[in-house]
Design an enzyme around this catalytic site. Structure first.
Site, PDB file in Angstrom:
ATOM      1  N   ASP A  27       0.908  -1.409  -0.002  1.00  6.15           N
ATOM      2  CA  ASP A  27      -0.040  -0.100  -0.178  1.00  6.15           C
ATOM      3  C   ASP A  27       0.877   1.079  -0.002  1.00  6.15           C
ATOM      4  O   ASP A  27       1.647   1.381   0.881  1.00  6.15           O
ATOM      5  CB  ASP A  27      -0.828   0.045   1.345  1.00  6.15           C
ATOM      6  CG  ASP A  27      -1.745   1.272   1.382  1.00  6.15           C
ATOM      7  OD1 ASP A  27      -1.894   2.194   0.133  1.00  6.15           O
ATOM      8  OD2 ASP A  27      -2.004   1.680   2.439  1.00  6.15           O
ATOM      9  N   ASP A  72      -6.902 -18.904  -2.822  1.00  9.66           N
ATOM     10  CA  ASP A  72      -8.033 -19.493  -2.362  1.00  9.66           C
ATOM     11  C   ASP A  72      -7.593 -20.624  -1.339  1.00  9.66           C
ATOM     12  O   ASP A  72      -8.344 -21.370  -1.007  1.00  9.66           O
ATOM     13  CB  ASP A  72      -8.707 -20.068  -3.517  1.00  9.66           C
ATOM     14  CG  ASP A  72      -9.599 -19.054  -4.109  1.00  9.66           C
ATOM     15  OD1 ASP A  72     -10.111 -17.984  -3.647  1.00  9.66           O
ATOM     16  OD2 ASP A  72      -9.876 -19.263  -5.401  1.00  9.66           O
ATOM     17  N   ASP A 115      -6.185 -11.574 -14.518  1.00 13.23           N
ATOM     18  CA  ASP A 115      -7.348 -12.611 -14.041  1.00 13.23           C
ATOM     19  C   ASP A 115      -8.470 -12.373 -14.997  1.00 13.23           C
ATOM     20  O   ASP A 115      -9.252 -11.182 -14.674  1.00 13.23           O
ATOM     21  CB  ASP A 115      -7.489 -12.606 -12.545  1.00 13.23           C
ATOM     22  CG  ASP A 115      -7.781 -13.915 -11.781  1.00 13.23           C
ATOM     23  OD1 ASP A 115      -8.583 -14.492 -12.472  1.00 13.23           O
ATOM     24  OD2 ASP A 115      -7.348 -13.948 -10.861  1.00 13.23           O
ATOM     25  N   ASP A 129      -1.897  -1.493  -3.603  1.00 13.09           N
ATOM     26  CA  ASP A 129      -2.423  -0.861  -4.910  1.00 13.09           C
ATOM     27  C   ASP A 129      -1.330  -1.033  -6.232  1.00 13.09           C
ATOM     28  O   ASP A 129      -0.568  -1.742  -5.865  1.00 13.09           O
ATOM     29  CB  ASP A 129      -2.440   0.812  -4.720  1.00 13.09           C
ATOM     30  CG  ASP A 129      -1.485   1.217  -4.008  1.00 13.09           C
ATOM     31  OD1 ASP A 129      -0.166   1.124  -4.474  1.00 13.09           O
ATOM     32  OD2 ASP A 129      -1.509   1.866  -2.938  1.00 13.09           O
TER      33      ASP A 129
END
Length: 554
Positions: free
Chosen positions: A22, A332, A99, A30
Site C-alpha cells: 500500500d 484461495d 485474471d 495498490d
C-alpha cells in the site's frame, strides 16, 4: 524437444494486490505498490506476475465480482497506473498476467442491472434465469460454492437467477453469442494494453446442463453442491475453442485455466496444440484431505502416497502434449507449510521442502505472494474476525453438521482463504511494512520473524533458498525438458522422482515427515545441486529434508 516458449522457462509470481503493498496509507494495496516492488520480484527470479482482479468491483468476493471488465478499481489506482506497471515490468523482462472472471459478473454490473429489470429487455437472457418450482421455492436444490442456495429470487422478473458462487455473483449465460462477444472484446482490450497472458477463473462452470433438476442431497441441509451438477458439462470445449480463436491465437502469451472438475484423462482436450489453454490448474493434489467435495468439516487424514499419486498423474497427463502449472498455494488456499504438514514441524524446512518439489517438477512453477518467505496461517479467535465469505459459509455448514462452534472455527483456522490474504510481510515495522494506515486485514503476528527484509540478509532463509532454486531451474536444461519418473512410489515418508534428458539425470528426494527417513543404498549419486540442510545427507533424510542430485547416466 520442441522449442520452448518464454513462459515455460520462468517462474510465475501471483500477487493479491489488496494485500501486497500500500503506497497511499489507505490500508489496501495498490498498483503503484506492485510497481514499487518490481525489483524485489525480478531479484527473486519471477518472469511473469499474475494479478488477481483489479477491476471495478463492490468487493463482495474481493474483486471476483466484477462490475466493469475494462476498468481499474479506484482503490487500486487508475488505468494509467496499470499501463505504467505493464511498461515497467516489461523493462525488467517481466510480463503482467490478468485474471479473467468470466463465469459470472457482479450484480452491480450494468449488464445485470438491465437484465434483472424485466423479462424483455435487450440483456434479459445475458444471465441464467428460471421460474420457481410450483411451491414457489428455488428451481433446484443446488448449493452454491460459498454455502446456501445457488439461486436468488428477483422480484422485478418474478424469477430466480443462478449464482454458482455468492448471491452478488450472477452466472453469465454463455449460450448467448452476444455475451461471449462482449467477454472476448474485454480480453482483447487488455491484450492491446500489452499484458502477457490470462488466468481464467472458474471456467469449468460456464456451460450449464440442458435440463436443470434436483440432485441427491450430500449434506444435512438437503442440498447438493452446484459443482457436482454443472462442472465440465459436455459442450464446454466448443465455447473455449471459440475463446482461443477470438482472443488467444496469434499472441505471444500464455493462458492458464482454473479447471476444478477436469480429470487427468481429459487433459489432452484442454491443453496443448489441440487444446484450449496453455496450462490448466488442477486440484487433486491440493484436495488430498477430501474424499468428495471440499466440505471443511469432512477432512480426513491422508497419506503421502495420495499426494504423490496426484502429482505423478498430472505429470503423466501432460508428458506427451501440453504443459503443467505447478503450485501449492494461491489466494484461495491455506498456507502450504500448514496445509501439507498438518502435524507441525519446522516451517522453514517445510517451506524449503515444498519449494524443492515446486521447482524440480516438469512445468511452470507458480509462487504465491509470501510463499517465498514461508508465511504461515493465522488463528483468529472468532468467526467474526474472518473476512473470507467462504469461511463464513463453511462455518455455518459445520454447525449444521452438528459440530460445536469451537470445532467449526478450527476448520476455518486450517482452511480459510484469509490465511493467504493477510498482508505481505515486508519488514518489522508496524503492519509488517505493508501500510502506514490500518490494514484491511490484520498482519500475521509472526511478521517480526518472517519478513522479506530479514530474509534477504539471511543466507539460510526461505527467501534465499527460493532464489537459489529458481536460478537452478532456469539454468539447468534437465529441469526444463527432462522426463519425469516417480521413485520410491510406495514410501510414505519420502517423495522422490527423477528428471532425465539425454545422459543427465536429476533426482529430487524430499522427506515429508518429522522423523528420519531411510534411503536405499546408493540412491543419491553424483553431485549435490541444492539441499535444505547445510551438509549432504548420508543414507537417511533428516526431518523435512530436501535434496537434489545430478548424475551422468549411460
Amino acid at each position: 524437444m520442441k522449442a520452448t516458449k518464454w513462459w515455460q522457462n520462468t517462474a510465475v509470481y501471483q500477487i493479491y494486490p489488496k494485500s501486497f503493498n500500500d503506497t497511499t496509507g489507505s490500508g489496501t494495496g495498490d498498483l503503484r505498490g506492485i510497481t514499487e516492488k518490481l525489483d524485489y520480484l525480478k531479484d527473486l527470479g519471477a518472469g511473469a506476475l499474475w494479478l488477481t482482479p483489479v477491476y471495478p468491483s463492490p468487493m463482495v468476493d474481493n474483486g471476483y465480482d466484477i462490475s466493469d471488465y475494462t476498468g481499474i478499481n479506484p482503490q487500486f489506482g487508475t488505468l494509467a497506473d496499470m499501463e505504467a506497471l505493464i511498461a515497467e515490468a516489461k523493462k525488467r523482462d517481466m510480463r503482467i498476467v490478468m485474471d479473467l472472471v468470466y463465469n459470472h459478473s457482479s450484480d452491480q454490473h450494468p449488464w445485470f442491472i438491465e437484465s434483472k429489470s424485466s423479462r424483455n429487455n435487450a440483456k434479459s437472457d445475458w444471465y441464467i434465469w428460471r421460474d420457481a418450482k410450483p411451491d414457489g421455492s428455488a428451481p433446484t436444490n443446488w448449493r452454491g460454492i460459498f454455502g446456501g442456495s445457488a439461486w436468488t429470487y428477483c422480484a422485478e422478473r418474478d424469477q430466480y437467477y443462478l449464482h454458482t458462487f455468492a448471491e452478488a455473483q450472477p452466472d453469465l449465460n454463455w449460450e448467448n453469442p452476444e455475451v461471449r462477444a462482449a467477454l472476448f472484446a474485454a480480453a482483447n482490450f487488455w491484450l492491446d494494453k500489452g499484458v502477457g497472458g490470462f488466468r481464467i477463473d472458474a471456467i469449468t462452470y460456464i456451460k450449464k446442463p440442458a435440463v436443470f433438476e434436483d440432485g441427491t442431497p450430500d449434506a444435512a441441509d438437503g442440498m447438493v453442491s452446484v459443482h457436482d451438477m454443472t462442472a465440465n458439462t459436455p459442450g464446454i470445449l466448443d465455447f473455449l475453442h471459440e475463446f482461443r480463436r477470438e482472443v488467444f491465437d496469434g499472441h505471444d502469451i500464455f493462458t492458464v485455466g482454473e479447471a476444478n472438475g477436469v480429470s487427468v484423462a481429459e487433459l489432452p482436450d484442454w491443453v496443448g496444440e489441440n487444446g484450449v489453454f496453455s496450462m490448466l490448474f488442477e486440484f487433486a493434489h491440493v484436495l488430498v484431505p477430501y474424499e468428495e467435495g471440499e466440505c471443511w468439516s469432512k477432512m480426513i487424514p491422508w497419506k503421502l502416497t495420495k499426494l504423490k499419486g496426484a502429482l505423478s498423474a498430472s505429470q503423466a497427463g501432460v508428458a506427451k502434449e501440453g504443459w503443467y502449472p505447478i503450485y501449492f498455494e494461491n489466494h484461495d488456499r491455506a498456507r502450504s507449510v500448514n496445509y501439507f504438514f498438518p502435524n507441525g514441524g519446522d516451517t522453514r524446512l517445510a517451506a524449503k521442502a515444498l519449494a524443492t518439489v515446486l521447482m524440480t517438477l516438469r512445468g511452470t512453477p507458480f509462487i504465491y505472494e509470501g510463499e517465498e518467505l514461508g508465511m504461515t496461517n493465522v488463528r483468529w479467535d472468532t468467526i467474526e474476525s474472518y473476512d473470507d465469505i467462504s469461511s463464513h459459509g463453511q462455518y455455518e455448514l459445520a454447525l449444521k453438521e452438528g459440530f460445536s462452534p469451537a470445532e467449526a472455527l478450527s476448520f476455518v483456522h486450517f482452511n480459510s482463504r484469509d490465511n493467504a490474504r493477510t498482508p505481505m510481510q515486508w519488514n518489522t515495522s508496524e503492519h509488517a511494512g505493508f501500510t502506514t494506515g490500518t490494514p484491511w486485514l490484520p498482519a500475521n503476528e509472526n511478521y517480526h520473524t518472517i519478513n522479506a527484509a530479514a530474509e534477504e540478509k539471511d543466507a539460510d532463509s526461505v527467501l534465499s533458498y527460493y532464489k537459489q532454486i529458481i536460478r537452478l531451474r532456469k539454468t539447468n536444461p534437465v529441469l526444463l525438458s527432462g522426463v519425469y519418473e516417480e521413485l520410491l512410489a510406495d514410501n510414505e515418508q519420502i517423495y522422490a522422482f527423477s528428471r532425465t534428458a539425454g545422459n543427465r539425470r536429476i533426482v529430487t528426494a524430499v522427506n515429508f515427515s518429522a522423523e528420519e527417513a531411510a534411503l536405499p543404498a546408493g540412491f543419491l549419486k553424483g553431485v549435490r545441486l541444492i539441499g535444505s540442510y547445510a551438509d549432504a545427507p548420508s543414507t537417511v533424510l533428516r526431518p523435512l529434508e530436501a535434496v537434489v542430485y545430478e548424475e551422468e547416466v549411460k
